[in-house]
Design an enzyme around this catalytic site. Structure first.
Site, mmCIF file in Angstrom:
data_model
loop_
_atom_site.group_PDB
_atom_site.id
_atom_site.type_symbol
_atom_site.label_atom_id
_atom_site.label_comp_id
_atom_site.label_asym_id
_atom_site.label_seq_id
_atom_site.Cartn_x
_atom_site.Cartn_y
_atom_site.Cartn_z
ATOM 1 N N SER A 1 -54.495 49.104 -49.712
ATOM 2 C CA SER A 1 -55.566 50.023 -50.142
ATOM 3 C C SER A 1 -55.366 51.369 -49.460
ATOM 4 O O SER A 1 -55.285 51.432 -48.233
ATOM 5 C CB SER A 1 -56.931 49.485 -49.738
ATOM 6 O OG SER A 1 -57.156 48.235 -50.315
ATOM 7 N N ARG B 1 -62.934 48.045 -41.555
ATOM 8 C CA ARG B 1 -61.647 48.741 -41.384
ATOM 9 C C ARG B 1 -61.716 49.718 -40.212
ATOM 10 O O ARG B 1 -61.195 50.835 -40.294
ATOM 11 C CB ARG B 1 -61.251 49.509 -42.653
ATOM 12 C CG ARG B 1 -60.913 48.659 -43.831
ATOM 13 C CD ARG B 1 -59.659 47.828 -43.567
ATOM 14 N NE ARG B 1 -59.224 47.171 -44.767
ATOM 15 C CZ ARG B 1 -59.774 46.057 -45.263
ATOM 16 N NH1 ARG B 1 -60.778 45.476 -44.620
ATOM 17 N NH2 ARG B 1 -59.306 45.515 -46.362
ATOM 18 N N GLU C 1 -57.826 55.535 -45.876
ATOM 19 C CA GLU C 1 -57.780 54.471 -44.868
ATOM 20 C C GLU C 1 -56.446 54.487 -44.111
ATOM 21 O O GLU C 1 -56.372 54.109 -42.942
ATOM 22 C CB GLU C 1 -58.001 53.124 -45.572
ATOM 23 C CG GLU C 1 -58.570 52.045 -44.679
ATOM 24 C CD GLU C 1 -57.490 51.270 -43.974
ATOM 25 O OE1 GLU C 1 -57.579 51.097 -42.754
ATOM 26 O OE2 GLU C 1 -56.528 50.855 -44.656
HETATM 27 N N1 EPU Z 1 -61.673 47.022 -59.479
HETATM 28 C C1 EPU Z 1 -61.546 47.691 -60.667
HETATM 29 N N2 EPU Z 1 -60.374 48.347 -60.915
HETATM 30 C C2 EPU Z 1 -59.340 48.336 -60.048
HETATM 31 C C3 EPU Z 1 -59.474 47.643 -58.834
HETATM 32 C C4 EPU Z 1 -60.664 46.995 -58.564
HETATM 33 O O1 EPU Z 1 -62.454 47.728 -61.489
HETATM 34 O O2 EPU Z 1 -58.300 48.934 -60.348
HETATM 35 C C5 EPU Z 1 -62.907 46.265 -59.212
HETATM 36 C C6 EPU Z 1 -62.636 44.766 -59.381
HETATM 37 O O3 EPU Z 1 -62.912 44.348 -60.655
HETATM 38 C C7 EPU Z 1 -63.569 44.131 -58.398
HETATM 39 C C8 EPU Z 1 -63.808 45.212 -57.355
HETATM 40 O O4 EPU Z 1 -63.293 46.413 -57.881
HETATM 41 O O5 EPU Z 1 -64.790 43.838 -58.997
HETATM 42 C C9 EPU Z 1 -63.166 44.865 -56.039
HETATM 43 O O6 EPU Z 1 -61.765 44.713 -56.206
HETATM 44 P P1 EPU Z 1 -60.870 43.785 -55.252
HETATM 45 O O7 EPU Z 1 -61.455 42.436 -55.167
HETATM 46 O O8 EPU Z 1 -59.465 43.911 -55.707
HETATM 47 O O9 EPU Z 1 -61.050 44.384 -53.821
HETATM 48 P P2 EPU Z 1 -61.107 45.868 -53.245
HETATM 49 O O10 EPU Z 1 -62.477 46.130 -52.766
HETATM 50 O O11 EPU Z 1 -60.511 46.823 -54.220
HETATM 51 C C10 EPU Z 1 -60.600 45.087 -50.809
HETATM 52 C C11 EPU Z 1 -59.705 45.444 -49.674
HETATM 53 C C12 EPU Z 1 -58.316 44.862 -49.891
HETATM 54 C C13 EPU Z 1 -58.429 43.357 -50.046
HETATM 55 C C14 EPU Z 1 -59.340 43.083 -51.233
HETATM 56 C C15 EPU Z 1 -59.560 41.620 -51.485
HETATM 57 C C16 EPU Z 1 -60.502 47.585 -48.843
HETATM 58 C C17 EPU Z 1 -60.212 49.030 -48.651
HETATM 59 N N3 EPU Z 1 -59.592 46.881 -49.529
HETATM 60 O O12 EPU Z 1 -60.130 45.749 -51.974
HETATM 61 O O13 EPU Z 1 -57.561 45.119 -48.718
HETATM 62 O O14 EPU Z 1 -57.169 42.754 -50.239
HETATM 63 O O15 EPU Z 1 -60.639 43.681 -50.980
HETATM 64 O O16 EPU Z 1 -60.454 41.104 -50.584
HETATM 65 O O17 EPU Z 1 -61.524 47.117 -48.362
HETATM 66 C C18 EPU Z 1 -56.077 46.700 -47.751
HETATM 67 O O18 EPU Z 1 -56.965 46.989 -46.957
HETATM 68 O O19 EPU Z 1 -54.940 47.240 -47.680
HETATM 69 C C19 EPU Z 1 -56.324 45.744 -48.807
HETATM 70 C C20 EPU Z 1 -55.449 45.484 -49.777
#
Ligand code: EPU
Length: 336
Positions: free
Chosen positions: A237, A164, A332
């Site tokens: 995010s 990012r 972010e």
């Molecule tokens: N999780 C939780 N609770 C929550 C949300 C997530 O326990 O409320 C856990 C999930 O179970 C999972 C882990 O956190 O094991 C990761 O969650 P997720 O796959 O939803 O991805 P993220 O790391 O929360 C990132 C990006 C998103 C992108 C997703 C999918 C960043 C800051 N965000 O989110 O990007 O869509 O991966 O690849 O890196 C964005 O940047 O605006 C964005 C939406």
């Protein structure tokens, strides 16, 4: 070129918060921009570059000139049996560009389906999702140097891409206006279905893995998890996933054995959504702002929230995360 005064920004940011710009200028071409950056209006005011408004939170009116970049178009620069090189202009809507490429079976950005925003801002924060980052398909970024209106090109390596992150967020912030991005896409795509629920979603939809089908599956996954900005204002995010050392992770694991983490170079990236859920903030409201009930990393505008309310909620979360895990959550989204 149209110059608007005291202009409402509500429709120009996906959070849908109200704020006014002293001046708003929509720029439809590179030539128009080169002319405008030499004008008194530009030279006598501070300025802000706006693309799709999907990664910004206005917490106050903007006492300067906002440049809305609207350059449209895409050109195939060259193609061979393996690759296609395509230049897309900054004001193209990112998801429309993705749909155009996936429809043609050109691989590389299908995992980045349904991300709000424009092509021109995709390199700035190196958008990423479902195991892919835009940096892996970018050949170069073309810009206007604000100082003198020169057109320059940043090669991929010069963009200093990170998680990012890029040079456009740091060293050269506000020095250049991105006009177009050139991508290298694959005609013989290597599909990436290893992340999270992609495989399961394809099976559920009775679809074979292919560029277009992965795109369809990801659109569904995102729809189920992430709020539609047209219904509930948000900017995806709100925080970055924090990176911690092995020692810090080991300490956290003693207290929180179920903490979600992923290797990141020599360190570890913690799932910020998990941390926020753990401190009990998922789905919580704070005035008119709220933490999304399906993905705690996303803050939403429930009902006419002010930018300051959303920022207040973000700061509260940062403070609680610091207390619970000794982790600094970095915002972010651009705060204005
Ligand atoms: N999780 C939780 N609770 C929550 C949300 C997530 O326990 O409320 C856990 C999930 O179970 C999972 C882990 O956190 O094991 C990761 O969650 P997720 O796959 O939803 O991805 P993220 O790391 O929360 C990132 C990006 C998103 C992108 C997703 C999918 C960043 C800051 N965000 O989110 O990007 O869509 O991966 O690849 O890196 C964005 O940047 O605006 C964005 C939406």
């Amino acid at each position: 070129m149209q110059i608007k005064e005291n202009y409402s920004l509500k429709a120009l940011n996906t959070f849908g918060v109200e704020a006014r710009a002293k001046y708003l200028v929509e720029l439809n071409s590179i030539e128009e921009t080169q002319k405008f950056i030499k004008s008194d209006l530009f030279l006598n005011n501070k300025f802000l570059l706006l693309g799709g408004g999907s990664n910004i939170l206005f917490t106050q009116d903007y006492d300067g000139v906002i440049l809305k970049i609207n350059y449209k178009g895409k050109d195939i620069i060259s193609a061979d049996e393996n690759n296609v090189y395509i230049k897309a202009f900054a004001g193209e809507t990112w998801d429309e560009f993705v749909n155009y490429c996936t429809f043609n079976n050109w691989g590389g950005i299908e995992n980045l389906t349904a991300i709000p925003g424009n092509v021109g801002t995709s390199p700035v924060q190196n958008i990423g999702a479902y195991g892919a980052e835009v940096k892996d398909t970018i050949v170069s970024v073309e810009v206007i140097r604000i100082e003198d209106g020169e057109i320059l090109t940043f090669k991929n390596e010069e963009c200093k891409f990170g998680y990012r992150n890029s040079i456009f967020k740091n060293e050269v912030k506000n020095k250049y206006i991105i006009t177009s991005v050139t991508f290298k896409l694959d005609k013989q795509p290597k599909l990436n279905t290893s992340y999270g629920a992609i495989k399961e979603e394809l099976e559920k939809m009775y679809l074979e893995p292919s560029v277009i089908n992965i795109s369809k599956a990801i659109a569904v996954i995102r729809q189920n998890k992430l709020p539609d900005p047209k219904v509930k204002g948000n900017a995806g995010s709100f925080f970055k996933n924090p990176v911690v050392t092995k020692e810090h992770l080991d300490t956290l694991l003693l207290k929180y054995p179920k903490i979600r983490y992923f290797p990141s170079d020599n360190d570890f990236k913690l799932a910020a959504g998990w941390l926020i859920e753990k401190i009990g903030m998922k789905g919580k409201t704070f005035g008119n702002a709220a933490v999304h009930n399906k993905q705690a990393l996303v803050l939403i505008n429930n009902d006419n929230a002010k930018g300051k309310e959303i920022l207040g909620l973000a700061n509260l979360i940062q403070q609680k995360i610091k207390e619970a895990f000794d982790v600094e959550l970095e915002i972010e989204v651009n705060i204005v």
